[in-house]
Design a protein around this motif. Structure first.
Motif, PDB file in Angstrom:
ATOM      1  N   ILE A   1       0.853  -1.190   0.000  1.00  0.00           N
ATOM      2  CA  ILE A   1       0.000   0.000   0.000  1.00  0.00           C
ATOM      3  C   ILE A   1       0.886   1.236   0.000  1.00  0.00           C
ATOM      4  N   CYS A   2       0.665   2.105  -0.970  1.00  0.00           N
ATOM      5  CA  CYS A   2       1.389   3.369  -1.043  1.00  0.00           C
ATOM      6  C   CYS A   2       0.485   4.463  -0.476  1.00  0.00           C
ATOM      7  N   VAL A   3       0.940   5.116   0.608  1.00  0.00           N
ATOM      8  CA  VAL A   3       0.131   6.133   1.284  1.00  0.00           C
ATOM      9  C   VAL A   3       0.482   7.515   0.734  1.00  0.00           C
TER      10      VAL A   3
ATOM     11  N   LEU B   1       5.268   5.040   2.751  1.00  0.00           N
ATOM     12  CA  LEU B   1       4.770   6.365   3.102  1.00  0.00           C
ATOM     13  C   LEU B   1       5.292   7.371   2.082  1.00  0.00           C
ATOM     14  N   ALA B   2       4.425   7.762   1.143  1.00  0.00           N
ATOM     15  CA  ALA B   2       4.833   8.657   0.054  1.00  0.00           C
ATOM     16  C   ALA B   2       4.224  10.040   0.254  1.00  0.00           C
ATOM     17  N   THR B   3       4.384  10.561   1.480  1.00  0.00           N
ATOM     18  CA  THR B   3       3.937  11.933   1.722  1.00  0.00           C
ATOM     19  C   THR B   3       4.989  12.898   1.175  1.00  0.00           C
ATOM     20  N   ASN B   4       4.619  14.153   1.036  1.00  0.00           N
ATOM     21  CA  ASN B   4       5.560  15.148   0.515  1.00  0.00           C
ATOM     22  C   ASN B   4       6.760  15.315   1.445  1.00  0.00           C
ATOM     23  N   ALA B   5       7.871  15.790   0.887  1.00  0.00           N
ATOM     24  CA  ALA B   5       9.086  16.003   1.676  1.00  0.00           C
ATOM     25  C   ALA B   5       9.039  17.348   2.387  1.00  0.00           C
ATOM     26  N   THR B   6       7.864  17.717   2.867  1.00  0.00           N
ATOM     27  CA  THR B   6       7.694  18.956   3.635  1.00  0.00           C
ATOM     28  C   THR B   6       7.661  18.601   5.120  1.00  0.00           C
ATOM     29  N   VAL B   7       7.715  19.616   5.978  1.00  0.00           N
ATOM     30  CA  VAL B   7       7.682  19.358   7.419  1.00  0.00           C
ATOM     31  C   VAL B   7       6.394  18.612   7.784  1.00  0.00           C
TER      32      VAL B   7
ATOM     33  N   ALA C   1       4.117  11.252   8.134  1.00  0.00           N
ATOM     34  CA  ALA C   1       4.723   9.945   7.863  1.00  0.00           C
ATOM     35  C   ALA C   1       5.212   9.305   9.166  1.00  0.00           C
ATOM     36  N   HIS C   2       5.858  10.128  10.020  1.00  0.00           N
ATOM     37  CA  HIS C   2       6.344   9.612  11.309  1.00  0.00           C
ATOM     38  C   HIS C   2       5.185   9.100  12.152  1.00  0.00           C
TER      39      HIS C   2
ATOM     40  N   SER D   1       8.012   1.738   4.910  1.00  0.00           N
ATOM     41  CA  SER D   1       9.136   2.405   4.256  1.00  0.00           C
ATOM     42  C   SER D   1       8.712   3.801   3.820  1.00  0.00           C
ATOM     43  N   ARG D   2       9.690   4.600   3.430  1.00  0.00           N
ATOM     44  CA  ARG D   2       9.332   5.910   2.867  1.00  0.00           C
ATOM     45  C   ARG D   2      10.155   6.126   1.601  1.00  0.00           C
ATOM     46  N   LEU D   3       9.746   7.060   0.768  1.00  0.00           N
ATOM     47  CA  LEU D   3      10.464   7.332  -0.474  1.00  0.00           C
ATOM     48  C   LEU D   3      11.853   7.873  -0.149  1.00  0.00           C
TER      49      LEU D   3
END
Lengths: 198, 198
Positions: free
Chosen positions: A81-83, A140-146, A152-153, A168-170
């Motif tokens: 599953i890609c979130v 966890l494919a959330t944006n690389a923003t804060v 993701a955490h 995992s994350r990107l």
């Protein structure tokens, strides 16, 4: 000056992202000039979309089907599953043909500033999907923003108790085609930390 | 990936001025997220506009009435016709309440480059309005561009033979609130030539 129909049309068009009152007026005029070629087809298309498009009850994607085409496709890997934050991210990945598993759309990120808590996002339904079993990995494919990384955490914590489910994350690093000279320090530092043997 | 309805909606939205394929996708997602609050009202509004709005057979304005509200308003000065390039210009003048006569929409400007000749614009119908009598002044309110001014010159020539019909154009000069330091030479030169005794 020319009937409430045009005023209402401009007012609604101005609510689209990227269109202000001025460009909405320009768009309305453009539509009125191309009444049969554009205005009527667009009205019909939007009406059809309003009737036909639903939100997938599994992943949150928009589709005419529920479960959506992705969730209903038996050839896709149901164990991964890609979130993603938004349907737009899902579409971007589908356009790029970079992923062949299933998705889960959060509908935003956690944000203390905007008062968005876990209960405002589709996190409980994600946990339920994992609890139901058959899931081997959650990406966890959330944006690389804060906010994206905080979210993701949080999700990683929530999923930590499930044995046998890899979270995992990107990867972070140089964008392909990117020039080091133009890269921000954060990306450069991430690319160093995640360096690989050649 | 999610039915032809969404693809068609994005394709049509991308034809609006100011929206490219990327922002059309963003607009479509926004609409799908606000299905009842925005998507359905917009579809209805566009459909109503397509049915109700017509082009005024006298001046070329868009309105639910033909003749339009401006042409049908007996309180407005029928002896003065303001000639504009586009309906947008007419709307701008009405918003500013700067003119209380009637309008004539050309539908563009003469342009050798784009192959637009006099027969492609609503010039014959303007000449016919003047020939029908009762017109004391024609104000040429085309844009202060090369094409706009060429068009104004051409129309002035066509109307020169009508005795008793004054042909004027909008003044060139400093925009109100404009700073001389930031003005282009053409405007500055025009402002000097058209200077008035105080």
């Amino acid at each position: 000056m020319n009937g409430p129909e045009i005023a209402r049309m401009i007012q609604l068009l101005a609510k689209l992202p990227g269109l202000g009152p001025r460009s909405a007026r320009r768009a309305a005029l453009h539509l009125l000039k191309k009444r049969e070629a554009l205005l009527r087809p667009l009205a019909q298309s939007l009406g059809q979309a309003a009737d036909a498009i639903r939100t997938c009850s599994i992943c949150g994607n928009f589709d005419t089907l529920d479960p959506c085409t992705v969730c209903g496709d038996a050839r896709r890997d149901g164990a991964t599953i890609c979130v993603v934050e938004d349907v737009a991210d899902l579409w971007a990945m589908e356009r790029g043909h970079v992923f062949s598993g299933r998705y889960h759309v959060l509908g935003g990120t956690l944000s203390a500033l905007d008062g968005v808590g876990p209960e405002d996002l589709n996190i409980a339904s994600l946990v339920a999907r994992v609890r139901a079993g058959g899931v081997g990995e959650v990406i966890l494919a959330t944006n690389a923003t804060v906010d994206g990384q905080t979210t993701a955490h949080y999700i990683a914590d929530r999923l930590a108790s499930f044995d046998g489910v890899k979270v995992s994350r990107l990867a972070h690093g140089l964008p392909v085609g990117g020039e080091i000279d133009h890269l921000d320090d954060g990306t450069l530092s991430a690319a160093f930390k995640a360096r690989r043997a050649v």
